[in-house]
Enzyme design. Structure first.
Site, PDB file in Angstrom:
ATOM      1  N   GLU A  96      42.526 -25.038  32.081  1.00  0.00           N
ATOM      2  CA  GLU A  96      43.707 -24.608  32.125  1.00  0.00           C
ATOM      3  C   GLU A  96      44.614 -25.620  32.541  1.00  0.00           C
ATOM      4  OE1 GLU A  96      43.991 -19.807  31.611  1.00  0.00           O
ATOM      5  OE2 GLU A  96      43.579 -20.457  33.321  1.00  0.00           O
ATOM      6  N   CYS A 109      49.992 -29.105  37.371  1.00  0.00           N
ATOM      7  CA  CYS A 109      48.772 -28.870  38.025  1.00  0.00           C
ATOM      8  C   CYS A 109      47.577 -28.971  37.229  1.00  0.00           C
ATOM      9  CB  CYS A 109      48.807 -27.237  38.495  1.00  0.00           C
ATOM     10  SG  CYS A 109      47.468 -26.799  39.578  1.00  0.00           S
ATOM     11  N   CYS A 120      34.428 -20.757  46.349  1.00  0.00           N
ATOM     12  CA  CYS A 120      35.463 -19.886  47.286  1.00  0.00           C
ATOM     13  C   CYS A 120      35.806 -18.564  46.812  1.00  0.00           C
ATOM     14  CB  CYS A 120      36.711 -20.760  47.350  1.00  0.00           C
ATOM     15  SG  CYS A 120      36.309 -22.514  47.829  1.00  0.00           S
ATOM     16  N   CYS A 123      38.953 -17.286  45.005  1.00  0.00           N
ATOM     17  CA  CYS A 123      39.596 -18.062  43.827  1.00  0.00           C
ATOM     18  C   CYS A 123      38.777 -17.764  42.475  1.00  0.00           C
ATOM     19  CB  CYS A 123      39.129 -19.731  44.108  1.00  0.00           C
ATOM     20  SG  CYS A 123      39.507 -20.782  42.902  1.00  0.00           S
ATOM     21  N   GLY A 166      38.654 -26.619  39.406  1.00  0.00           N
ATOM     22  CA  GLY A 166      37.511 -27.605  39.909  1.00  0.00           C
ATOM     23  C   GLY A 166      37.825 -28.153  41.135  1.00  0.00           C
ATOM     24  N   GLU A 167      36.888 -28.943  41.600  1.00  0.00           N
ATOM     25  CA  GLU A 167      37.026 -29.789  42.904  1.00  0.00           C
ATOM     26  C   GLU A 167      36.898 -31.228  42.581  1.00  0.00           C
ATOM     27  OE1 GLU A 167      37.537 -29.316  46.122  1.00  0.00           O
ATOM     28  OE2 GLU A 167      37.037 -31.527  46.341  1.00  0.00           O
ATOM     29  N   SER A 198      43.952 -32.267  46.111  1.00  0.00           N
ATOM     30  CA  SER A 198      43.537 -31.150  46.878  1.00  0.00           C
ATOM     31  C   SER A 198      41.972 -30.955  47.101  1.00  0.00           C
ATOM     32  CB  SER A 198      44.279 -29.987  46.571  1.00  0.00           C
ATOM     33  OG  SER A 198      43.822 -28.661  47.401  1.00  0.00           O
ATOM     34  N   SER A 221      42.115 -27.816  51.639  1.00  0.00           N
ATOM     35  CA  SER A 221      42.042 -26.506  51.697  1.00  0.00           C
ATOM     36  C   SER A 221      41.403 -26.049  52.998  1.00  0.00           C
ATOM     37  CB  SER A 221      41.587 -25.923  50.367  1.00  0.00           C
ATOM     38  OG  SER A 221      42.215 -26.419  49.413  1.00  0.00           O
ATOM     39  N   LEU A 222      42.209 -25.620  54.103  1.00  0.00           N
ATOM     40  CA  LEU A 222      41.438 -25.402  55.305  1.00  0.00           C
ATOM     41  C   LEU A 222      41.228 -23.745  55.514  1.00  0.00           C
ATOM     42  CD1 LEU A 222      40.714 -27.029  57.636  1.00  0.00           C
ATOM     43  CD2 LEU A 222      43.019 -26.724  58.655  1.00  0.00           C
ATOM     44  N   ASN A 297      47.063 -15.187  46.040  1.00  0.00           N
ATOM     45  CA  ASN A 297      47.436 -14.532  45.064  1.00  0.00           C
ATOM     46  C   ASN A 297      45.917 -13.718  44.622  1.00  0.00           C
ATOM     47  OD1 ASN A 297      49.698 -15.838  44.276  1.00  0.00           O
ATOM     48  ND2 ASN A 297      48.665 -17.866  44.046  1.00  0.00           N
ATOM     49  N   CYS A 340      48.193 -20.473  42.176  1.00  0.00           N
ATOM     50  CA  CYS A 340      47.079 -20.876  42.910  1.00  0.00           C
ATOM     51  C   CYS A 340      45.747 -20.063  43.042  1.00  0.00           C
ATOM     52  CB  CYS A 340      47.439 -21.417  44.386  1.00  0.00           C
ATOM     53  SG  CYS A 340      48.759 -22.354  44.773  1.00  0.00           S
TER      54      CYS A 340
HETATM   55  N1  SAH Z   1      39.174 -27.287  44.728  1.00  0.00           N
HETATM   56  C1  SAH Z   1      40.453 -27.970  45.292  1.00  0.00           C
HETATM   57  C2  SAH Z   1      41.351 -27.603  44.344  1.00  0.00           C
HETATM   58  C3  SAH Z   1      41.759 -26.450  43.517  1.00  0.00           C
HETATM   59  S1  SAH Z   1      42.667 -24.922  44.472  1.00  0.00           S
HETATM   60  C4  SAH Z   1      40.691 -27.337  46.587  1.00  0.00           C
HETATM   61  O1  SAH Z   1      40.043 -26.333  46.912  1.00  0.00           O
HETATM   62  O2  SAH Z   1      41.639 -27.766  47.354  1.00  0.00           O
HETATM   63  C5  SAH Z   1      44.152 -25.476  44.897  1.00  0.00           C
HETATM   64  C6  SAH Z   1      44.606 -24.746  46.035  1.00  0.00           C
HETATM   65  O3  SAH Z   1      44.515 -23.030  45.724  1.00  0.00           O
HETATM   66  C7  SAH Z   1      43.332 -24.510  47.211  1.00  0.00           C
HETATM   67  O4  SAH Z   1      44.040 -24.908  48.448  1.00  0.00           O
HETATM   68  C8  SAH Z   1      42.793 -23.425  47.107  1.00  0.00           C
HETATM   69  O5  SAH Z   1      42.181 -22.871  48.261  1.00  0.00           O
HETATM   70  C9  SAH Z   1      43.902 -22.402  46.911  1.00  0.00           C
HETATM   71  N2  SAH Z   1      43.645 -21.169  46.114  1.00  0.00           N
HETATM   72  C10 SAH Z   1      42.532 -20.860  45.645  1.00  0.00           C
HETATM   73  N3  SAH Z   1      42.615 -19.432  45.520  1.00  0.00           N
HETATM   74  C11 SAH Z   1      43.654 -18.804  45.921  1.00  0.00           C
HETATM   75  C12 SAH Z   1      44.220 -17.657  45.813  1.00  0.00           C
HETATM   76  N4  SAH Z   1      43.589 -16.810  45.418  1.00  0.00           N
HETATM   77  N5  SAH Z   1      45.509 -17.707  46.435  1.00  0.00           N
HETATM   78  C13 SAH Z   1      46.264 -18.672  46.816  1.00  0.00           C
HETATM   79  N6  SAH Z   1      45.586 -19.801  46.982  1.00  0.00           N
HETATM   80  C14 SAH Z   1      44.337 -20.007  46.433  1.00  0.00           C
END
Ligand code: SAH
Length: 353
Positions: A96, A109, A120, A123, A166-167, A198, A221-222, A297, A340
């Site tokens: 997507e 995006c 994660c 996610c 994806g990463e 990211s 993504s910290l 989210n 996100c």
């Molecule tokens: N793999 C990459 C990019 C994809 S996610 C990464 O980890 O950065 C893009 C952003 O959305 C990241 O900061 C991720 O941690 C965040 N994210 C993932 N799940 C989320 C959620 N449920 N609500 C808000 N942000 C989220």
């Protein structure tokens, strides 16, 4: 001949296109015209190349594929500002990509993998597991799809965030090749500073990226400022703990002279307290950076809930007190699961051709 066995033209560099054109007996300037047709005129079909003689149009059509996606569902959020499109890949996988409209910007995006291997916990893409890497052309094709859509309204893609499924640093070469193609002044010509990658924090890739000294923005993504909490949310932290990640971020800023962004999804009672903010401030002290917070989210397999607007404000205020710039990112497209961390494939595969 099976069309799917032809190379996807978006997978090739300008140099490779030039070599292919030479191999089919065409002069070098045809490669440049082909490139301009694709990336500037946004043509998606050999028959669009009105500047080519008919024979050559046929020839490029039997040399290249000009698209690999079957377009699936396109969803528009209630406020009309967010569009999410499902793309079916030729091997049955799907991805997507999302368009976010702002007053003066159109931000995409985009995805770099079908699924994700990083797991994660909050996610949706992580929850569906890893399917495969995308090719550079498949990454580029998502951008061209939306660029063509916007062109009909007289608009353009102004920013690209590589924050979809994806990463990106797990698929490093394809991601950077796609950026090169989109950044190329002869091609799509989107300035390097308009891109943001990211990453979950793959330290060796961050180091490699720092040495490339690109103008592309980097976001990390910290989400947690101590290893126990971060490892429980982002399993990759067990491989690359904060003691390695933070120095790599520092080095990125020193080598590139660019500000780094830290992303923080605020989860009620988990990482959104004042002490979490002050712990974060201590961790990143002295790094030229910016913190981007977003209220978590909802996703299917994670119980945590996003923080209230008041808690988000208080978290940001605490960072500001420590002289760390912080912005609260607005949730977008939640009603169509386009926010996100919400990208995941639930739809059935497309009908067989
Ligand atoms: N793999 C990459 C990019 C994809 S996610 C990464 O980890 O950065 C893009 C952003 O959305 C990241 O900061 C991720 O941690 C965040 N994210 C993932 N799940 C989320 C959620 N449920 N609500 C808000 N942000 C989220």
């Amino acid at each position: 001949m099976n069309k799917n066995s032809l190379p996807l033209v978006y997978d090739q560099s300008q140099q490779q296109v030039a070599e292919t054109m030479k191999a089919i007996g065409q002069p070098a300037y045809r490669a440049k015209q082909l490139w301009q047709g694709i990336y500037q005129n946004l043509w998606s079909n050999p028959s669009d190349f009105s500047n080519f003689p008919a024979g050559l149009r046929d020839q490029i059509g039997s040399t290249y594929r000009f698209g690999s996606f079957t377009i699936g569902t396109r969803q528009v959020s209630r406020d009309q500002q967010t569009v999410k499109t499902l793309f079916h890949l030729p091997d049955g996988k799907a991805i997507e990509a999302v368009l976010m409209r702002y007053e003066h910007r159109q931000t995409l995006c985009i995805s770099t993998q079908a699924g994700c291997a990083m797991n994660c916990v909050f996610c949706a893409t992580g929850q569906m597991g890893f399917k495969r890497h995308l090719t550079s052309g498949e990454i580029v094709e998502q951008v061209l799809y939306y660029a063509r859509l916007l062109k009909e309204e007289g608009k353009e893609v102004t920013n690209i965030v590589i924050m979809g499924m994806g990463e990106p640093f797990h698929n490093y070469n394809a991601t950077l090749e796609a950026i090169d193609r989109l950044n190329d002044p002869d091609g799509f010509n989107l300035g390097a500073r308009r891109f943001t990658i990211s990453t979950v924090g793959l330290v060796p890739a961050i180091q490699r990226f720092s040495n490339e000294k690109r103008q592309v923005n980097l976001a990390i993504s910290l989400h947690a400022a101590n290893d126990d909490l971060r490892s429980s949310l982002l399993p990759i932290n067990k491989t690359y703990p904060l003691s390695e990640l933070i120095p790599a971020c520092r080095e990125y800023v020193e080598k590139t002279g660019r500000r780094i962004t830290f992303e923080w999804a605020l989860i009620n009672g988990v990482n959104d307290r004042i002490e979490d903010a002050s712990q974060l401030a201590r961790l990143i002290r002295g790094i030229i950076c910016h913190v981007n917070v977003i209220s978590l989210n909802p996703t299917r397999a994670y119980q945590g809930v996003g923080s209230s607007a008041e808690n988000a404000r208080a978290f940001c205020d605490e960072l500001t007190k420590h002289h760390i710039p912080c912005t609260i990112r607005l949730r977008r497209g939640i009603d169509i699961q386009a926010g996100c961390g919400q990208l995941a494939i639930k739809a059935p595969p497309p009908p067989m051709l």
